[in-house]
Design an enzyme around this catalytic site. Structure first.
Site, PDB file in Angstrom:
ATOM      1  N   HIS A  61       0.790  -1.268  -0.012  1.00 23.34           N
ATOM      2  CA  HIS A  61       0.094  -0.146   0.088  1.00 23.34           C
ATOM      3  C   HIS A  61       0.719   1.311  -0.094  1.00 23.34           C
ATOM      4  O   HIS A  61       1.641   1.377   1.009  1.00 23.34           O
ATOM      5  CB  HIS A  61      -0.982   0.042   1.330  1.00 23.34           C
ATOM      6  CG  HIS A  61      -1.808  -1.149   1.408  1.00 23.34           C
ATOM      7  ND1 HIS A  61      -3.037  -1.300   0.589  1.00 23.34           N
ATOM      8  CD2 HIS A  61      -1.610  -2.470   1.973  1.00 23.34           C
ATOM      9  CE1 HIS A  61      -3.589  -2.423   1.081  1.00 23.34           C
ATOM     10  NE2 HIS A  61      -2.598  -3.133   1.697  1.00 23.34           N
ATOM     11  N   ARG A  63      -0.437   4.363  -0.409  1.00 20.65           N
ATOM     12  CA  ARG A  63      -1.080   5.494  -0.222  1.00 20.65           C
ATOM     13  C   ARG A  63      -1.456   6.685  -1.287  1.00 20.65           C
ATOM     14  O   ARG A  63      -2.438   7.345  -1.076  1.00 20.65           O
ATOM     15  CB  ARG A  63      -0.713   5.887   1.125  1.00 20.65           C
ATOM     16  CG  ARG A  63      -0.527   4.940   2.217  1.00 20.65           C
ATOM     17  CD  ARG A  63      -1.706   4.153   2.400  1.00 20.65           C
ATOM     18  NE  ARG A  63      -1.812   3.233   3.789  1.00 20.65           N
ATOM     19  CZ  ARG A  63      -2.519   2.309   3.747  1.00 20.65           C
ATOM     20  NH1 ARG A  63      -3.520   1.973   3.043  1.00 20.65           N
ATOM     21  NH2 ARG A  63      -2.334   1.708   5.252  1.00 20.65           N
ATOM     22  N   HIS A 231      -2.916 -12.587   1.832  1.00 18.29           N
ATOM     23  CA  HIS A 231      -2.814 -12.633   3.379  1.00 18.29           C
ATOM     24  C   HIS A 231      -3.416 -13.701   3.994  1.00 18.29           C
ATOM     25  O   HIS A 231      -4.376 -13.336   4.858  1.00 18.29           O
ATOM     26  CB  HIS A 231      -2.701 -11.401   3.918  1.00 18.29           C
ATOM     27  CG  HIS A 231      -3.949 -10.620   3.769  1.00 18.29           C
ATOM     28  ND1 HIS A 231      -5.159 -10.908   3.760  1.00 18.29           N
ATOM     29  CD2 HIS A 231      -3.936  -9.101   3.424  1.00 18.29           C
ATOM     30  CE1 HIS A 231      -5.978 -10.116   3.088  1.00 18.29           C
ATOM     31  NE2 HIS A 231      -5.358  -8.977   3.007  1.00 18.29           N
ATOM     32  N   ASP A 304       2.365  -6.906   2.644  1.00 21.27           N
ATOM     33  CA  ASP A 304       1.147  -6.159   2.950  1.00 21.27           C
ATOM     34  C   ASP A 304       1.471  -5.009   3.723  1.00 21.27           C
ATOM     35  O   ASP A 304       0.816  -4.781   4.749  1.00 21.27           O
ATOM     36  CB  ASP A 304       0.171  -6.884   3.727  1.00 21.27           C
ATOM     37  CG  ASP A 304      -1.523  -6.424   4.064  1.00 21.27           C
ATOM     38  OD1 ASP A 304      -1.545  -5.329   3.362  1.00 21.27           O
ATOM     39  OD2 ASP A 304      -2.176  -6.792   4.684  1.00 21.27           O
ATOM     40  N   GLY A 323      -3.414  -2.743  10.215  1.00 23.88           N
ATOM     41  CA  GLY A 323      -2.179  -2.623   9.351  1.00 23.88           C
ATOM     42  C   GLY A 323      -0.903  -1.985  10.177  1.00 23.88           C
ATOM     43  O   GLY A 323      -0.857  -1.393  11.020  1.00 23.88           O
TER      44      GLY A 323
END
EC number: 3.5.2.3
Length: 428
Positions: A61, A63, A231, A304, A323
């Site tokens: 990620h 963002r 995941h 992740d 997260g």
């Protein structure tokens, strides 16, 4: 610049760690052998360190756009380079979502301008990840979509998922899924187990994940589609995926470093830095993940990487976002807690982080082969350091591993034949 790396070790095509030199010329791996000489290359003596293929992470990620307070393409890819990753696949939970030509073109332009490593963006399955209207897969593929996913939102409508899989299959593309049955989430913030009961917290049951995977596997069989499970975290999920593979269904799966290293028993308190989705599960689940990785049920490891601000994580375990940040700790955590403890071999760890994800998705990455692009990471397997989030290049400092002593730290990362990151004074 051309580089000649001397006195290293690498994993050869037979899967054995052997001594080697490696020559990089014009951005390509020119030669991998012992006793190489070259007149037009800068010589770097790696002094016995591991010369590994650049690591490949299919679940990250970044963002940007929309969440630049958490991470940017620049900071995220610098953190990836520091962690030894040269190819990363960016999830579409940005704002706007890469769900149309305009948004994907904007994202690709940002990547081209700012990225320090290779970034392959996912395209969304549905518009705004809302689950009701399918995106234009053909256009997103044309613009470089790596695969299709709605990421942190499981596609709840089975007819939508089946239609998406059929369209992806026609394009020879994968559908990638975060698996949760929304009616079973129960507003949970941790696993439904001993920890949730002790602290009076709503828990997410294991079946919330596994029932969704079971549904999707049957849909993938009907659509003849490559279906990849994000995941994996439960014993039941491993069993369902194993059975599907035995039946010849095109399913692959990943597991995170934190689910391989931790279980719910390791959570010391209601600390939001231990809050991730899927949550840390029970001991039996943890053992099943290790078993699944070793027997081929689980194909690869993916971080992740999910950065958040300190303010967001300070809201408490029930309100804080799910997260943890993962790029800069992945390899040392896995090397120290799996390889050094004899659970897996170094050769297996390299494969799970390089050739397995690359081969699964048809990427020309993950191997040190002559003629290939020089994406390389140099790793010091002897150096021991404590994990210190204040040293992270990622904006996200949210990690449950503060103070853990680990070995196996990347010291240099080369992307396309150029040094993307180097630890100060490590190879001089």
């Amino acid at each position: 610049m051309n580089y000649l790396f001397k006195n290293g070790r690498y994993m050869n095509e037979e899967g054995k760690i052997v001594a080697t030199d490696l020559l990089v010329q014009d951005g390509k791996i020119a030669k991998v052998a012992e006793n190489i000489t070259a007149d037009n290359a800068e010589v770097i003596d790696v002094n016995g360190k591991l010369i590994a293929p650049g690591l490949v992470d299919v679940h990250v990620h970044l963002r940007e756009p929309g969440g630049e307070h958490k991470e940017t393409i620049e900071t995220g890819t610098l953190a990836a380079a520091k962690g030894g990753f040269t190819t990363i696949c960016a999830m579409p939970n940005t704002r706007p979502v890469p769900d149309c030509r305009e948004h994907m073109e904007d994202l690709q332009n940002r990547i081209k301008e700012k990225a320090h490593v290779n970034v392959l963006p996912y395209g969304a399955i549905t518009v705004r990840q809302a689950g009701s209207e399918m995106t234009d897969f053909e256009t997103l593929k044309e613009l470089g979509a790596f695969a299709f996913t709605d990421d942190g939102v499981g596609v709840q409508d089975a007819s939508m998922m089946l239609a998406a899989m059929k369209r992806a299959a026609k394009l020879n593309m994968a559908v990638v899924a975060h698996c949760e049955e929304n009616t079973l989430i129960n507003k949970g913030c941790v696993h439904e187990g001993k920890f949730s009961e002790k602290h009076g917290l709503n828990g997410i049951p294991s079946v919330c994940e596994s029932v969704h995977i079971a549904r999707d596997i049957l849909l993938a069989e009907a659509a003849d589609c490559h279906y990849h499970v994000c995941h994996v975290s439960t014993k039941g999920s491993v069993r369902v995926i194993r059975d599907a593979k035995r039946a010849g269904i095109k399913v692959t799966a990943e597991v995170t470093p934190h689910h391989l290293v931790l279980c719910e028993d390791d959570i010391p308190s209601a600390d939001p830095n231990f809050k991730m989705n899927p949550p840390l599960r029970g001991k039996e689940d943890h053992a099943a993940l290790i078993e699944g990785l070793l027997d081929g049920t689980i194909d690869m490891i993916a971080t992740d990487h999910a950065p958040h601000t300190a303010e967001e994580k300070a809201q408490g375990i029930e309100r804080a976002p799910f997260g943890i940040t993962g790029f800069e700790t992945a390899f040392p955590l896995l090397y120290t807690n799996l390889v050094k403890k004899g659970i897996i071999t170094l050769e297996q760890l390299i494969q799970f982080l390089t050739e397995k994800p690359a081969d699964t998705f048809g990427l020309e990455a993950g191997r040190l082969k002559e003629g290939r692009t020089a994406d390389i990471t140099i790793i010091d397997l002897e150096q021991e350091e404590e994990i210190d989030p204040t040293t992270f290049l990622s904006k996200g400092k949210n990690t449950p591993f503060v103070g853990w002593k680990c070995q196996g730290w990347p010291v240099m990362t080369i992307v396309g034949g150029k040094i993307a990151w180097q630890k100060e004074s490590a190879l001089v």
